[in-house]
Design a protein around this motif. Structure first.
Motif, PDB file in Angstrom:
ATOM      1  N   ASN A 207      -6.007  72.782 -77.042  1.00 49.03           N
ATOM      2  CA  ASN A 207      -7.113  73.717 -76.669  1.00 49.03           C
ATOM      3  C   ASN A 207      -7.357  74.872 -77.817  1.00 49.03           C
ATOM      4  N   SER A 208      -6.239  74.849 -78.559  1.00 50.59           N
ATOM      5  CA  SER A 208      -6.347  76.107 -79.609  1.00 50.59           C
ATOM      6  C   SER A 208      -7.669  75.676 -80.642  1.00 50.59           C
ATOM      7  N   SER A 209      -8.247  76.461 -81.074  1.00 44.27           N
ATOM      8  CA  SER A 209      -9.425  76.056 -82.160  1.00 44.27           C
ATOM      9  C   SER A 209      -9.184  76.449 -83.392  1.00 44.27           C
ATOM     10  N   GLU A 210      -8.014  77.205 -83.862  1.00 47.41           N
ATOM     11  CA  GLU A 210      -7.694  77.489 -85.218  1.00 47.41           C
ATOM     12  C   GLU A 210      -7.181  76.592 -86.075  1.00 47.41           C
TER      13      GLU A 210
ATOM     14  N   LYS B 143      -2.902  69.789 -85.174  1.00 47.71           N
ATOM     15  CA  LYS B 143      -2.769  69.564 -83.593  1.00 47.71           C
ATOM     16  C   LYS B 143      -1.984  68.478 -83.399  1.00 47.71           C
TER      17      LYS B 143
END
Length: 129
Positions: A47-50, A56
């Motif tokens: 779910n992290s966007s960075e 990922k």
């Protein structure tokens, strides 16, 4: 009377030992908690966007490392003349295939372990110019 005693002991011997059952339960519980933690971490990473997709993927595989179910390796069966049907995780081989594989293993072991070719000792001195 003897038959009753035998039956009683038979029942006792077939029953699993409590300590063993407790130990198995503890082991399973630890595995479940580890798996839950790894899933939670993987979800957070997904779910992290960075992070990039490759990062990922790497982070998720690192989090899930050791959590995968251990798959048993292939079992090689040397088939006889009659032949048998193959099953899951079973590879049927004949004698020649098995022998060839062992010979290849021996050759690679010899190549790695021994000297890397060339002349040695007096032969080298004799041919030296």
């Amino acid at each position: 009377l003897v038959a009753k005693m035998k039956e009683k002991f038979l029942n006792l011997s077939t029953r699993p030992i409590a300590k063993v059952a407790e130990a198995r339960a503890r082991k399973n519980k630890r595995a479940r908690t580890k798996l839950a933690a790894a899933k939670k971490k993987a979800e957070a990473v997904a779910n992290s966007s960075e992070m990039s997709e490759a990062m990922k993927l790497k982070a998720i595989s690192k989090a899930m490392r050791g959590q995968d179910a251990k798959r048993p390796g292939k079992t090689y069966i040397v088939s006889k003349k009659g032949g048998t049907k193959g099953a899951r995780g079973v590879k049927l081989v004949d004698k020649r295939m098995k022998n060839d594989k062992r010979a290849m293993d021996r050759a690679t072991k010899k190549r790695i372990g021994g000297k890397q070719g060339g002349l040695s000792g007096s032969k080298r001195r004799r041919n030296h110019k």
